[in-house]
Design an enzyme around this catalytic site. Sequence first.
Site, PDB file in Angstrom:
ATOM      1  N   GLN A   1      23.146  78.847  -9.339  1.00 32.19           N
ATOM      2  CA  GLN A   1      23.881  78.749  -8.089  1.00 32.19           C
ATOM      3  C   GLN A   1      25.362  78.844  -8.410  1.00 32.19           C
ATOM      4  O   GLN A   1      25.878  78.070  -9.226  1.00 32.19           O
ATOM      5  CB  GLN A   1      23.583  77.391  -7.424  1.00 32.19           C
TER       6      GLN A   1
ATOM      7  N   ASN B   1      26.191  75.253  -9.714  1.00 35.23           N
ATOM      8  CA  ASN B   1      25.299  74.094  -9.649  1.00 35.23           C
ATOM      9  C   ASN B   1      23.919  74.430 -10.206  1.00 35.23           C
ATOM     10  O   ASN B   1      23.830  74.723 -11.409  1.00 35.23           O
ATOM     11  CB  ASN B   1      25.323  73.389  -8.288  1.00 35.23           C
ATOM     12  N   ASP B   2      22.876  74.409  -9.416  1.00 33.83           N
ATOM     13  CA  ASP B   2      21.515  74.404  -9.970  1.00 33.83           C
ATOM     14  C   ASP B   2      21.185  75.583 -10.890  1.00 33.83           C
ATOM     15  O   ASP B   2      21.534  76.719 -10.586  1.00 33.83           O
ATOM     16  CB  ASP B   2      20.474  74.475  -8.840  1.00 33.83           C
TER      17      ASP B   2
ATOM     18  N   LEU C   1      32.481  77.339  -8.800  1.00 36.48           N
ATOM     19  CA  LEU C   1      31.550  76.209  -8.920  1.00 36.48           C
ATOM     20  C   LEU C   1      30.145  76.689  -9.241  1.00 36.48           C
ATOM     21  O   LEU C   1      29.627  77.587  -8.579  1.00 36.48           O
ATOM     22  CB  LEU C   1      31.539  75.415  -7.608  1.00 36.48           C
TER      23      LEU C   1
ATOM     24  N   ARG D   1      13.588  74.231   1.398  1.00 38.11           N
ATOM     25  CA  ARG D   1      14.223  75.153   0.446  1.00 38.11           C
ATOM     26  C   ARG D   1      13.751  74.961  -0.992  1.00 38.11           C
ATOM     27  O   ARG D   1      12.991  74.075  -1.299  1.00 38.11           O
ATOM     28  CB  ARG D   1      15.743  74.992   0.508  1.00 38.11           C
ATOM     29  N   ASP D   2      14.294  75.810  -1.856  1.00 41.52           N
ATOM     30  CA  ASP D   2      14.162  75.724  -3.309  1.00 41.52           C
ATOM     31  C   ASP D   2      12.745  76.035  -3.800  1.00 41.52           C
ATOM     32  O   ASP D   2      12.109  75.233  -4.496  1.00 41.52           O
ATOM     33  CB  ASP D   2      14.601  74.333  -3.826  1.00 41.52           C
TER      34      ASP D   2
ATOM     35  N   TYR E   1      20.316  80.392  -1.720  1.00 43.83           N
ATOM     36  CA  TYR E   1      20.114  79.074  -2.305  1.00 43.83           C
ATOM     37  C   TYR E   1      19.036  79.122  -3.397  1.00 43.83           C
ATOM     38  O   TYR E   1      18.433  80.153  -3.660  1.00 43.83           O
ATOM     39  CB  TYR E   1      19.756  78.066  -1.204  1.00 43.83           C
ATOM     40  N   SER E   2      18.768  77.953  -3.976  1.00 42.26           N
ATOM     41  CA  SER E   2      17.976  77.882  -5.198  1.00 42.26           C
ATOM     42  C   SER E   2      16.568  78.446  -5.070  1.00 42.26           C
ATOM     43  O   SER E   2      16.003  78.488  -3.972  1.00 42.26           O
ATOM     44  CB  SER E   2      17.883  76.433  -5.669  1.00 42.26           C
TER      45      SER E   2
ATOM     46  N   GLU F   1      14.707  67.705  -2.718  1.00 41.50           N
ATOM     47  CA  GLU F   1      15.139  69.055  -3.092  1.00 41.50           C
ATOM     48  C   GLU F   1      14.519  69.466  -4.435  1.00 41.50           C
ATOM     49  O   GLU F   1      14.011  68.648  -5.187  1.00 41.50           O
ATOM     50  CB  GLU F   1      16.668  69.095  -3.263  1.00 41.50           C
TER      51      GLU F   1
HETATM   52  C1  FRU Z   1      20.653  71.205  -4.965  1.00 45.13           C
HETATM   53  C2  FRU Z   1      20.892  72.144  -3.799  1.00 45.13           C
HETATM   54  C3  FRU Z   1      19.632  72.871  -3.402  1.00 45.13           C
HETATM   55  C4  FRU Z   1      20.165  74.113  -2.758  1.00 45.13           C
HETATM   56  C5  FRU Z   1      21.369  74.410  -3.601  1.00 45.13           C
HETATM   57  C6  FRU Z   1      22.520  75.021  -2.873  1.00 45.13           C
HETATM   58  O1  FRU Z   1      21.809  70.947  -5.686  1.00 45.13           O
HETATM   59  O2  FRU Z   1      21.433  71.451  -2.704  1.00 45.13           O
HETATM   60  O3  FRU Z   1      18.764  72.133  -2.580  1.00 45.13           O
HETATM   61  O4  FRU Z   1      19.242  75.157  -2.759  1.00 45.13           O
HETATM   62  O5  FRU Z   1      21.780  73.182  -4.159  1.00 45.13           O
HETATM   63  O6  FRU Z   1      23.534  75.395  -3.759  1.00 45.13           O
END
Ligand code: FRU
Length: 470
Positions: free
Chosen positions: A57, A40-41, A38, A159-160, A100-101, A218
Amino acid sequence: MKEIHLLKRMAQTLMSGQSRQTYDPWRPQWHLSPLVGLMNDPNGFIQHNGRYHLFYQWNPLACAHGAKCWGHWSSADLVHWRHEPVALLPVERYESHGCYSGSAVADNGVLTLIYTGNVKYDDGSRTAYQCLATENADGEFDKLGPVLTLPEGYTGHVRDPKVWRYQDCWYMVLGAQDATLQGKILLYRSDNLRQWQLLGEIAGSRLNGLGDFGYMWECPDLFPLDGWDVLICCPQGLAAEDERYLNTYQSGYFVGHLEGEQGRFTHQAFNELDHGFEFYAPQTTLSDDGRRLLFGWMGVPDQNEFQQPTIAHGWIHTMTCPRELTLRDGRLYQLPARELQRLRLREYQWQGTASYAPALPAGSAELSLDIQGEFQAHFADQMTLNWDGERLSLSRRHRLTGEPEHRYWRGTTLYHLQILCDRSSVEIFINHGQAVMSSRYFPDGDATIRFQGSGSILLRHWLLSPCVIE
Ligand code: FRU
């Protein structure tokens, strides 16, 4: 030891993933997506020493969220990408539940990553550390550990980090949830990326004239554009309206002015960044030639992700195409990065009433349409775009319930569409960038696009050449 264990399992999923990819009708031909697991970001998007770097991610072990790694691609031209060594594996105590991001900067010429170490406890609570890692001579990243713990007055959802340099200082925005469960964006400053000073909350639910606006924000990004400052963020917990906020979580922006020293951001209303079914957690960077570029994730957390049929092929989700941002009349405009034109093969043109237009291949294709009047486009009979003179609707069937579902854009007129199709995705750019609709769909075979309507159209069509990640 944990690292070796993870690497062995990654090798296993990558090896067994090879065989599942043989007949995969949905694998993108030129979008970035994970080989297995998977994604994601987008993270750490930067142009460094002339080369673009995009991290992401990634859970390589399963088509599920979990302890994320940072995967890493790089490119000279935003079109041809190559795999780089995995940048971050979640092996340390301060990142036990995921790297994480975050973002990337060049610190005295050294590519430096700032990311969130996510830690969950057995009792369901969590904490977060903002951490640094720097690139070494092998193109791998050495972790320097946490540089910031949770600020007072916030939950474990902080985060992020997105970091940028302004004059002689580093600035950072963080997504956060305050102790009263309101989503906020925090602004910090630092001289050295190691010690950080909190300047304040610059935007959030119940702040700057906003009412209740979500329990968590986020993935912030903040940058100057055409004389303004733009704050991008992803609020969670907005109530769906008739035509807005229809995805599980939102992704949008505020245009305003930042007074960094005062920790103040005066801003206008929130606007959604994308009107499609799948778009979240975008991140921007400034290119060497002065363009503000954006990648987004063509997915939304907790939105029927696990009904997507690519899981049978061992992977899930893709990035959007890279986009160029400009600001006009207080609104963000997005267009596909001009480099993508290099993918175009022979051009086909047609002009006439939409209903008489020929069906065209839409597996890996770009269309440019001048439109006057009522108009519909059908993507492989699975998704329909309909302009009724007032409202543009994108419709498909809900993967779980089979019920029709819709997303909308409203405007005084629709006069142009630029549509990018890549196997299982479409990105629809409205009126030369005024709005975008990004969505996934899963056609049974080779997709075609069909047209209907009494309106007249001038269409140009290009097949796009495939462009695998090397
Ligand atoms: C957004 C998020 C971020 C986090 C990451 C974890 O999609 O939830 O806030 O850092 O994905 O994978």
